[in-house]
Motif scaffolding. Sequence first.
Motif, mmCIF file in Angstrom:
data_model
loop_
_atom_site.group_PDB
_atom_site.id
_atom_site.type_symbol
_atom_site.label_atom_id
_atom_site.label_comp_id
_atom_site.label_asym_id
_atom_site.label_seq_id
_atom_site.Cartn_x
_atom_site.Cartn_y
_atom_site.Cartn_z
ATOM 1 N N GLN A 42 0.806 -1.223 0.000
ATOM 2 C CA GLN A 42 0.000 0.000 0.000
ATOM 3 C C GLN A 42 0.840 1.275 0.000
ATOM 4 O OE1 GLN A 42 -2.081 -0.863 3.729
ATOM 5 N NE2 GLN A 42 -1.133 0.954 4.628
ATOM 6 N N HIS A 43 2.116 1.176 0.427
ATOM 7 C CA HIS A 43 2.983 2.343 0.431
ATOM 8 C C HIS A 43 3.990 2.316 -0.715
ATOM 9 C CE1 HIS A 43 1.279 3.323 4.292
ATOM 10 N NE2 HIS A 43 1.680 2.171 4.800
ATOM 11 N N GLY A 44 3.741 1.453 -1.677
ATOM 12 C CA GLY A 44 4.702 1.259 -2.761
ATOM 13 C C GLY A 44 4.964 2.484 -3.610
ATOM 14 N N GLN A 45 3.951 3.360 -3.744
ATOM 15 C CA GLN A 45 4.109 4.524 -4.611
ATOM 16 C C GLN A 45 4.586 5.769 -3.863
ATOM 17 O OE1 GLN A 45 1.111 4.951 -7.858
ATOM 18 N NE2 GLN A 45 -0.015 3.382 -6.754
ATOM 19 N N SER A 46 4.745 5.658 -2.568
ATOM 20 C CA SER A 46 5.197 6.813 -1.794
ATOM 21 C C SER A 46 6.705 6.991 -1.929
ATOM 22 C CB SER A 46 4.840 6.631 -0.313
ATOM 23 O OG SER A 46 5.485 5.490 0.218
ATOM 24 N N ARG A 47 7.166 8.204 -1.865
ATOM 25 C CA ARG A 47 8.590 8.489 -1.976
ATOM 26 C C ARG A 47 9.277 8.230 -0.642
ATOM 27 N NH1 ARG A 47 9.108 14.055 -5.587
ATOM 28 N NH2 ARG A 47 8.099 13.257 -7.471
ATOM 29 N N LYS A 48 10.387 7.567 -0.705
ATOM 30 C CA LYS A 48 11.117 7.247 0.506
ATOM 31 C C LYS A 48 12.567 7.693 0.374
ATOM 32 C CE LYS A 48 8.258 3.153 1.310
ATOM 33 N NZ LYS A 48 8.236 1.675 1.448
ATOM 34 N N LYS A 49 13.110 8.221 1.458
ATOM 35 C CA LYS A 49 14.507 8.621 1.460
ATOM 36 C C LYS A 49 15.373 7.369 1.543
ATOM 37 C CE LYS A 49 17.899 11.415 3.908
ATOM 38 N NZ LYS A 49 18.148 12.318 5.079
ATOM 39 N N VAL A 50 16.300 7.230 0.606
ATOM 40 C CA VAL A 50 17.161 6.045 0.565
ATOM 41 C C VAL A 50 18.496 6.368 1.234
ATOM 42 C CG1 VAL A 50 18.280 4.338 -0.897
ATOM 43 C CG2 VAL A 50 16.076 5.306 -1.579
ATOM 44 N N THR A 51 18.836 5.606 2.253
ATOM 45 C CA THR A 51 20.090 5.805 2.968
ATOM 46 C C THR A 51 21.216 5.024 2.284
ATOM 47 O OG1 THR A 51 19.713 3.902 4.420
ATOM 48 C CG2 THR A 51 18.826 6.042 5.132
ATOM 49 N N GLU A 52 22.436 5.265 2.734
ATOM 50 C CA GLU A 52 23.572 4.516 2.195
ATOM 51 C C GLU A 52 23.395 3.024 2.461
ATOM 52 O OE1 GLU A 52 28.463 4.275 2.660
ATOM 53 O OE2 GLU A 52 27.278 5.580 3.964
ATOM 54 N N TYR A 53 22.960 2.696 3.672
ATOM 55 C CA TYR A 53 22.712 1.293 4.012
ATOM 56 C C TYR A 53 21.619 0.707 3.121
ATOM 57 C CZ TYR A 53 20.987 -2.787 6.530
ATOM 58 O OH TYR A 53 20.573 -4.059 6.850
ATOM 59 N N GLY A 54 20.598 1.524 2.853
ATOM 60 C CA GLY A 54 19.503 1.051 1.996
ATOM 61 C C GLY A 54 19.979 0.712 0.599
ATOM 62 N N LEU A 55 20.867 1.526 0.039
ATOM 63 C CA LEU A 55 21.419 1.252 -1.285
ATOM 64 C C LEU A 55 22.221 -0.047 -1.286
ATOM 65 C CD1 LEU A 55 22.676 4.814 -2.335
ATOM 66 C CD2 LEU A 55 20.772 3.544 -3.345
ATOM 67 N N GLN A 56 23.023 -0.229 -0.248
ATOM 68 C CA GLN A 56 23.832 -1.441 -0.150
ATOM 69 C C GLN A 56 22.947 -2.679 -0.018
ATOM 70 O OE1 GLN A 56 26.113 -0.394 3.281
ATOM 71 N NE2 GLN A 56 27.577 0.877 2.151
ATOM 72 N N LEU A 57 21.916 -2.562 0.797
ATOM 73 C CA LEU A 57 20.999 -3.689 1.000
ATOM 74 C C LEU A 57 20.272 -4.053 -0.279
ATOM 75 C CD1 LEU A 57 19.643 -5.684 2.968
ATOM 76 C CD2 LEU A 57 17.932 -3.911 3.434
ATOM 77 N N ARG A 58 19.829 -3.052 -1.028
ATOM 78 C CA ARG A 58 19.105 -3.319 -2.267
ATOM 79 C C ARG A 58 19.994 -4.047 -3.277
ATOM 80 N NH1 ARG A 58 15.257 -3.221 -0.237
ATOM 81 N NH2 ARG A 58 15.172 -5.148 -1.404
ATOM 82 N N GLU A 59 21.274 -3.689 -3.349
ATOM 83 C CA GLU A 59 22.175 -4.370 -4.278
ATOM 84 C C GLU A 59 22.350 -5.832 -3.884
ATOM 85 O OE1 GLU A 59 23.579 -2.985 -7.261
ATOM 86 O OE2 GLU A 59 21.909 -1.700 -6.646
ATOM 87 N N LYS A 60 22.472 -6.077 -2.586
ATOM 88 C CA LYS A 60 22.609 -7.460 -2.131
ATOM 89 C C LYS A 60 21.351 -8.264 -2.445
ATOM 90 C CE LYS A 60 21.482 -8.943 1.738
ATOM 91 N NZ LYS A 60 21.198 -9.293 3.151
ATOM 92 N N GLN A 61 20.191 -7.683 -2.155
ATOM 93 C CA GLN A 61 18.930 -8.377 -2.410
ATOM 94 C C GLN A 61 18.735 -8.615 -3.904
ATOM 95 O OE1 GLN A 61 18.474 -9.550 0.477
ATOM 96 N NE2 GLN A 61 16.375 -8.934 0.901
ATOM 97 N N LYS A 62 19.174 -7.656 -4.702
ATOM 98 C CA LYS A 62 19.047 -7.790 -6.149
ATOM 99 C C LYS A 62 19.838 -9.006 -6.646
ATOM 100 C CE LYS A 62 19.682 -3.976 -8.324
ATOM 101 N NZ LYS A 62 20.419 -2.862 -9.005
ATOM 102 N N VAL A 63 21.071 -9.140 -6.171
ATOM 103 C CA VAL A 63 21.900 -10.284 -6.573
ATOM 104 C C VAL A 63 21.282 -11.588 -6.090
ATOM 105 C CG1 VAL A 63 24.118 -11.424 -6.179
ATOM 106 C CG2 VAL A 63 24.048 -9.004 -6.753
ATOM 107 N N ARG A 64 20.805 -11.609 -4.853
ATOM 108 C CA ARG A 64 20.159 -12.819 -4.336
ATOM 109 C C ARG A 64 18.992 -13.230 -5.215
ATOM 110 N NH1 ARG A 64 17.568 -12.294 0.855
ATOM 111 N NH2 ARG A 64 16.931 -14.386 0.273
ATOM 112 N N ARG A 65 18.227 -12.273 -5.666
ATOM 113 C CA ARG A 65 17.033 -12.577 -6.441
ATOM 114 C C ARG A 65 17.366 -12.940 -7.882
ATOM 115 N NH1 ARG A 65 13.771 -7.758 -3.264
ATOM 116 N NH2 ARG A 65 13.192 -9.090 -1.486
ATOM 117 N N PHE A 66 18.398 -12.330 -8.438
ATOM 118 C CA PHE A 66 18.846 -12.719 -9.770
ATOM 119 C C PHE A 66 19.205 -14.201 -9.800
ATOM 120 C CE2 PHE A 66 19.744 -8.358 -11.483
ATOM 121 C CZ PHE A 66 19.215 -8.562 -12.735
#
Length: 207
Positions: A42-66
């Motif tokens: 339900q909050h998918g379209q809201s803008r969220k501030k991305v932290t440095e940790y958030g960027l690092q986490l997303r890259e890790k999750q991206k590789v896991r999912r690939f």
Amino acid sequence: MARYTGPSCRLCRREGQKLFLKGDRCYTDKCAIAKRNFAPGQHGQSRKKVTEYGLQLREKQKVRRFYGISESQMTKYFNMADKMRGITGENLLKILELRLDNVVYRMGLASSRAEARQLVTHGHFLLNGVKTDIPSLLTTVGDVIQVKDRSRNSEKFKSLVENHNGNIVPWLNIDLDALKGTIVAEPTREDIDIPVEEHLIVELYSK
């Protein structure tokens, strides 16, 4: 951590890009990214501030999912990569590329890594002449992967060969007529086409 069994398209939407988890469907207008290019929930379209940790986490999750691996597998592969000579991030991607299920996918004998994992688990492939049903098995230069004789005439493999994308994988020698591939070199970073900034993953694990 148990393997994710929910809708694959939610993973692509969460990462904000195509992860090509559903094979041919990802190239059509039915792709979830084409329809709803925002995070699920339900909050998918809201803008969220991305932290440095958030960027690092997303890259890790991206590789896991690939590659369709669990958190514990990711940690194990990172530790392996960290002990190898060279750049840790590139070593990590090289290890993941050499997983048996990924090699089968790169050979074009599966439409997605998930399908490759399933085909390997069901015992359709031989590794150096021996039946192998462990998708996570790490291959090496000189290994030969081929479809076993009893599976060669199945409609599934006939269809995969007929619709083969013809992509050239520099570190693989692929013989479609024999449904066989040989690893002739270790993959380099230039050979790996997934859009990921691996140095962010190294930074995350190095904290």
